[in-house]
Write a protein that holds these residues in place. Structure first.
Motif, PDB file in Angstrom:
ATOM      1  N   VAL A   1       8.462   9.388 -14.283  1.00 16.49           N
ATOM      2  CA  VAL A   1       7.181   9.808 -13.244  1.00 16.49           C
ATOM      3  C   VAL A   1       6.059   9.909 -14.350  1.00 16.49           C
ATOM      4  CG1 VAL A   1       6.228  11.870 -12.138  1.00 16.49           C
ATOM      5  CG2 VAL A   1       8.648  11.080 -11.680  1.00 16.49           C
ATOM      6  N   TYR A   2       6.154  10.503 -15.415  1.00 18.14           N
ATOM      7  CA  TYR A   2       5.006  10.508 -16.102  1.00 18.14           C
ATOM      8  C   TYR A   2       4.572   9.172 -16.909  1.00 18.14           C
ATOM      9  CZ  TYR A   2       4.708  15.731 -16.477  1.00 18.14           C
ATOM     10  OH  TYR A   2       4.640  16.962 -16.155  1.00 18.14           O
ATOM     11  N   GLY A   3       5.532   8.402 -16.700  1.00 13.88           N
ATOM     12  CA  GLY A   3       5.220   7.061 -17.463  1.00 13.88           C
ATOM     13  C   GLY A   3       4.408   6.221 -16.002  1.00 13.88           C
ATOM     14  N   ALA A   4       4.629   6.563 -14.792  1.00 16.10           N
ATOM     15  CA  ALA A   4       3.783   6.067 -13.951  1.00 16.10           C
ATOM     16  C   ALA A   4       2.355   6.210 -14.049  1.00 16.10           C
ATOM     17  CB  ALA A   4       4.312   6.480 -12.616  1.00 16.10           C
TER      18      ALA A   4
ATOM     19  N   ILE B   1       1.007  -1.226   0.045  1.00 19.72           N
ATOM     20  CA  ILE B   1       0.043  -0.144  -0.110  1.00 19.72           C
ATOM     21  C   ILE B   1       0.967   1.300   0.180  1.00 19.72           C
ATOM     22  CG2 ILE B   1      -1.566   1.293   1.488  1.00 19.72           C
ATOM     23  CD1 ILE B   1      -3.005  -0.621   0.439  1.00 19.72           C
ATOM     24  N   VAL B   2       1.865   1.107   0.832  1.00 16.69           N
ATOM     25  CA  VAL B   2       2.958   2.433   1.145  1.00 16.69           C
ATOM     26  C   VAL B   2       3.380   2.487  -0.542  1.00 16.69           C
ATOM     27  CG1 VAL B   2       4.937   3.304   1.907  1.00 16.69           C
ATOM     28  CG2 VAL B   2       3.308   2.007   3.481  1.00 16.69           C
ATOM     29  N   VAL B   3       4.005   1.563  -0.959  1.00 18.86           N
ATOM     30  CA  VAL B   3       4.538   1.816  -2.624  1.00 18.86           C
ATOM     31  C   VAL B   3       3.745   2.387  -3.517  1.00 18.86           C
ATOM     32  CG1 VAL B   3       5.580   0.432  -4.307  1.00 18.86           C
ATOM     33  CG2 VAL B   3       6.398   0.064  -2.123  1.00 18.86           C
ATOM     34  N   VAL B   4       2.336   1.826  -3.613  1.00 17.60           N
ATOM     35  CA  VAL B   4       1.348   2.144  -4.511  1.00 17.60           C
ATOM     36  C   VAL B   4       1.022   3.552  -4.165  1.00 17.60           C
ATOM     37  CG1 VAL B   4      -0.956   1.719  -5.316  1.00 17.60           C
ATOM     38  CG2 VAL B   4       0.590  -0.275  -5.082  1.00 17.60           C
ATOM     39  N   SER B   5       0.981   4.000  -2.975  1.00 13.32           N
ATOM     40  CA  SER B   5       0.565   5.521  -2.551  1.00 13.32           C
ATOM     41  C   SER B   5       1.548   6.313  -3.167  1.00 13.32           C
ATOM     42  CB  SER B   5       0.382   5.507  -1.178  1.00 13.32           C
ATOM     43  OG  SER B   5      -0.326   4.521  -0.641  1.00 13.32           O
ATOM     44  N   ILE B   6       2.966   6.069  -2.693  1.00 15.95           N
ATOM     45  CA  ILE B   6       3.821   6.852  -3.124  1.00 15.95           C
ATOM     46  C   ILE B   6       3.875   6.945  -4.714  1.00 15.95           C
ATOM     47  CG2 ILE B   6       6.681   7.112  -3.528  1.00 15.95           C
ATOM     48  CD1 ILE B   6       6.662   5.640  -0.995  1.00 15.95           C
ATOM     49  N   LEU B   7       3.555   5.731  -5.516  1.00 19.72           N
ATOM     50  CA  LEU B   7       3.490   6.056  -6.891  1.00 19.72           C
ATOM     51  C   LEU B   7       2.426   6.789  -7.481  1.00 19.72           C
ATOM     52  CD1 LEU B   7       4.418   2.100  -7.979  1.00 19.72           C
ATOM     53  CD2 LEU B   7       5.747   4.394  -8.640  1.00 19.72           C
TER      54      LEU B   7
ATOM     55  N   PHE C   1       8.843  -3.975 -11.935  1.00 22.43           N
ATOM     56  CA  PHE C   1       8.845  -4.891 -11.159  1.00 22.43           C
ATOM     57  C   PHE C   1       8.230  -4.573  -9.669  1.00 22.43           C
ATOM     58  CE2 PHE C   1      11.552  -6.620  -7.676  1.00 22.43           C
ATOM     59  CZ  PHE C   1      11.154  -8.245  -7.735  1.00 22.43           C
ATOM     60  N   VAL C   2       8.973  -3.444  -9.365  1.00 22.18           N
ATOM     61  CA  VAL C   2       8.281  -3.009  -7.911  1.00 22.18           C
ATOM     62  C   VAL C   2       6.695  -2.736  -7.869  1.00 22.18           C
ATOM     63  CG1 VAL C   2       8.676  -0.880  -6.155  1.00 22.18           C
ATOM     64  CG2 VAL C   2      10.592  -2.120  -7.303  1.00 22.18           C
ATOM     65  N   THR C   3       6.342  -2.075  -8.804  1.00 21.74           N
ATOM     66  CA  THR C   3       4.756  -1.738  -8.905  1.00 21.74           C
ATOM     67  C   THR C   3       4.168  -3.026  -8.872  1.00 21.74           C
ATOM     68  OG1 THR C   3       5.207   0.212 -10.427  1.00 21.74           O
ATOM     69  CG2 THR C   3       3.188  -0.636 -10.088  1.00 21.74           C
ATOM     70  N   VAL C   4       4.397  -3.859  -9.732  1.00 17.92           N
ATOM     71  CA  VAL C   4       3.679  -5.283  -9.767  1.00 17.92           C
ATOM     72  C   VAL C   4       3.932  -5.917  -8.470  1.00 17.92           C
ATOM     73  CG1 VAL C   4       3.695  -7.447 -10.969  1.00 17.92           C
ATOM     74  CG2 VAL C   4       3.814  -5.379 -12.364  1.00 17.92           C
ATOM     75  N   LEU C   5       5.024  -6.099  -7.759  1.00 18.90           N
ATOM     76  CA  LEU C   5       5.193  -6.681  -6.698  1.00 18.90           C
ATOM     77  C   LEU C   5       4.359  -6.063  -5.626  1.00 18.90           C
ATOM     78  CD1 LEU C   5       6.721  -8.956  -5.214  1.00 18.90           C
ATOM     79  CD2 LEU C   5       8.626  -7.503  -4.568  1.00 18.90           C
ATOM     80  N   ALA C   6       4.407  -4.903  -5.600  1.00 21.38           N
ATOM     81  CA  ALA C   6       3.535  -3.970  -4.603  1.00 21.38           C
ATOM     82  C   ALA C   6       2.080  -4.543  -4.804  1.00 21.38           C
ATOM     83  CB  ALA C   6       3.883  -2.650  -4.760  1.00 21.38           C
TER      84      ALA C   6
ATOM     85  N   ILE D   1       0.367  11.685  -9.777  1.00 19.74           N
ATOM     86  CA  ILE D   1      -0.735  12.378  -9.788  1.00 19.74           C
ATOM     87  C   ILE D   1      -0.299  14.032  -9.888  1.00 19.74           C
ATOM     88  CG2 ILE D   1      -2.655  13.678  -8.420  1.00 19.74           C
ATOM     89  CD1 ILE D   1      -3.281  10.868  -7.500  1.00 19.74           C
ATOM     90  N   PHE D   2       0.813  14.371  -9.004  1.00 14.91           N
ATOM     91  CA  PHE D   2       1.432  15.613  -9.059  1.00 14.91           C
ATOM     92  C   PHE D   2       2.518  15.349  -9.845  1.00 14.91           C
ATOM     93  CE2 PHE D   2      -0.752  15.054  -4.980  1.00 14.91           C
ATOM     94  CZ  PHE D   2      -1.531  15.917  -5.070  1.00 14.91           C
ATOM     95  N   ALA D   3       2.525  14.765 -11.286  1.00 15.01           N
ATOM     96  CA  ALA D   3       3.687  14.650 -12.021  1.00 15.01           C
ATOM     97  C   ALA D   3       4.587  15.933 -12.708  1.00 15.01           C
ATOM     98  CB  ALA D   3       3.322  13.960 -13.150  1.00 15.01           C
TER      99      ALA D   3
END
Lengths: 329, 308
Positions: B100-103, B46-52, B284-289, B57-59
């Motif tokens: 960042v924009y890719g996120a 949850i923490v990782v996804v929230s940071i992303l 990888f990190v996004t998918v793992l999170a 959002i504020f890219a």
């Protein structure tokens, strides 16, 4: 049982037709067309197709007929003449091109399938029979990491590690450049990286499935009964647990086949492997739809046949299903 | 009624969970929430996804005000420096800004696809499970067919022909992504429609829209969310793959997948780690999170685990 198999066989045909029809419709709805891809409208030298030339080209490739007519022609050719049309770029018959490349793809897919089922089952067993042990935790963590890595990221990492940083394996192709008939060792050498990439995700999926199934079976009444009546743990595990856990495994493997085929497309692309996958991907980039439809029929048929065989195998092994299927027809 | 010849381990797992009736409906969600927050990897997820999400959002702010698509031919392939935290790519664009924009792209594709998937899955799974009979048989056969079909070929075919773009990727992935979830919804409908409270509602004269939307659908929510996290993972990975192959998001729009396309050039792979390791790690990190969150939710929503 025979009736059941027969009905399932019959039902593969409309499915393939439906899928190709859907693909055909989508291609038709799309704005781009093969003729336009031949000479892009903004070519550097100002070459442009005049409307008449464009029409002539469309007629030559048969695009002047309405879509449904073309679809029926395509189906008729396939059924009556076993003809999948011609590759729009090279003009070669698609069926020849595909059958020429298919063994190369099957080589990758088959090897990877055998490896990931074998390794995945063993790891899953090791994990489930020692639930909550250190080994289980490590394997579970690795499983999660493996399924969280997209295939192409894996491919890039392995390419970097074992072809560039440590140049042990070739960066691609099925044989050394300039060699006409590679030895078996050379072929294997070229297969290692693609097969490794293709297997890893499958290992993780199989291992997770196997672990979950075994744990579920271990909680069942008949396992408790067989333990209570004093059977040795080895007998319980191999005769009662594994036998019951093998049915979901068969289903899981079949459900994983589409992913295996999709994965082999990417692996073939990354490692320049001359199979159906890289051929189809190339075709997708050039609006070369006979090739795509051919690949779709080939792989779709393969998966549907595999699922039929799996269902028959399960029905044959599992008396509960045999009876239910027998009652049906 | 249910003619599942083939045991499906995934839906069977969820099936087990929700066929157990809850005595106090309010407490179920509270319990799921409590159990979820105890699952440490899930909280990390949850923490990782929230940071992303915040970064995405504020890219404009988090990209330090750098335009991700602006080439700068004076600064091609620069290694990370104070000016460009993660270096620059082959035409001098800032890698951090592109990440960042890719996120934004990855996450929005993921969420939209899951949204489409949920709608289709509820309609098909719901009809199949609620009405049963012939309708159910036909819909199940159809679902199986879509499930078994090598959909990747269909997806590349369709995206290639529909002029690759982010919207087409969303629609196509949504159209082919629903079978797994629709099976979950169906099995939930099958078990919930036999419950006493649905019988009671029917007895007091509630008509089918009321039963479906007020009494059955809320009960299917937990497994839908669990299965939705799986869908999110699949969508993010497939979008990256398609963009990697050049069939997804197009230049100059930044996407993690298309950034990795350049890693296929051997000099980039060999010498410019900043051009391919960051996007690869981020995927990888996004998918793992998300997988962690999914695991946590599954454990939290599983009433069998409560007994332990």
């Amino acid at each position: 049982m025979t009736g059941y198999i027969f009905r399932r066989l019959i039902y593969i045909i409309p499915l393939l037709l439906l899928m190709t029809a859907i693909t055909f419709t989508m291609i038709e709805l799309a704005p781009g067309e093969f003729v336009d891809a031949l000479i892009p409208p903004d070519t550097a030298f100002g070459i442009r197709l005049s409307p008449e030339e464009r029409e002539r080209l469309r007629a030559r490739y048969g695009f002047d007929k309405p879509a449904y007519v073309r679809y029926f022609i395509w189906v008729k050719e396939l059924v009556v003449f076993q003809n999948l049309g011609t590759d729009l770029v090279t003009g070669a018959p698609v069926l020849n091109e595909l059958t020429q490349r298919w063994p190369m793809s099957l080589k990758l897919q088959g090897t990877a399938l055998v490896i990931y089922v074998a390794v995945g089952v063993m790891l899953g067993m090791a994990s489930a029979f020692r639930q909550y042990s250190a080994l289980d935790h490590v394997l579970t963590a690795f499983g999660l990491i493996w399924i969280s890595t997209p295939l192409f990221v894996f491919a890039i990492f392995l390419l970097y590690l074992f072809a560039l940083a440590l140049p042990i394996f070739p960066v691609g192709h099925e044989k050394p450049i300039g060699v006409e008939n590679p030895t078996i060792l050379q072929s294997i050498h070229h297969m290692v990286l693609p097969v490794a990439v293709l297997s890893l995700t499958g290992i993780a999926a199989t291992q997770r499935l196997m672990r979950a199934t075994i744990l579920e079976v271990l909680n069942s009444d008949y396992v408790r009964t067989s333990r209570a009546k004093g059977l040795r743990e080895r007998v319980v595990r191999f005769r009662h647990v594994l036998r019951n856990a093998s049915l979901p495994l068969v289903t899981g493997v079949v459900l994983g086949l589409p992913e295996l085929i999709g994965g082999s497309f990417i692996v073939e692309y990354v490692f320049s492997w001359p199979g159906v996958g890289s051929y189809s991907l190339n075709a997708a980039l050039h609006y070369n739809y006979p090739v795509l439809l051919g690949g779709l029929i080939l792989n779709g048929g393969l998966v549907l046949m595999a699922s039929l065989l799996a269902d028959i195998a399960i029905g044959w092994v599992d008396p509960r299903i045999r009876i239910a299927a027998g009652r049906q027809g | 009624m249910s003619q599942t010849f083939v045991p499906d381990p995934i839906s069977a797992e969820v099936d087990l969970g929700l066929s157990v009736r809850k005595t106090r409906s309010g407490s179920t969600w509270a319990r799921i929430r409590r159990r979820f927050w105890r699952h440490r990897p899930a909280v990390a997820g949850i923490v990782v996804v929230s940071i992303l999400l915040v970064l995405a959002i504020f890219a404009p702010i988090s990209a330090l005000g750098i335009d991700p698509s602006e080439p700068n031919f004076g600064e091609i392939n620069n290694a990370p420096s104070a000016k460009h935290v993660l270096g620059t790519d082959g035409i001098g664009r800032d890698m951090w800004a592109r990440l960042v924009y890719g996120a934004r792209i990855s996450l929005s594709v993921g969420f939209v696809v899951v949204g489409i998937t949920i709608v289709i899955a509820i309609v098909i799974g719901g009809i199949s499970g609620y009405f049963g009979g012939t309708v159910d048989t036909i819909l199940q056969r159809f679902t199986e067919a879509v499930m078994l079909f090598p959909s990747f070929i269909l997806i590349i075919t369709v995206t290639a022909f529909l002029e690759p773009s982010i919207y087409n990727v969303m629609i196509v992935l949504g159209i082919f992504g629903w079978p797994g979830m629709s099976r979950v919804v169906r099995s939930m409908f099958l078990s919930l429609r036999e419950t006493d409270y649905v019988l009671a509602a029917r007895a007091v004269g509630v008509r089918w829209p009321g039963i479906v939307f007020r009494h059955i659908l809320p009960g299917t929510l937990a497994p839908i969310i669990v299965s939705g996290t799986l869908g999110l993972v699949g969508a993010i990975m497939t979008e990256a793959t398609l963009s990697f192959l050049g069939l997804g998001v197009q230049e100059p729009t930044p996407s993690w997948g298309s950034m990795l396309t350049h890693a296929m050039q051997l000099p980039v792979l060999r010498e410019m780690w900043w051009r391919w390791i960051p996007p690869a790690v981020l995927i990888f990190v996004t998918v793992l999170a998300v997988n962690f969150i999914g695991d946590g939710l599954r454990d939290a929503a599983d009433p069998m685990a409560i007994e332990r």
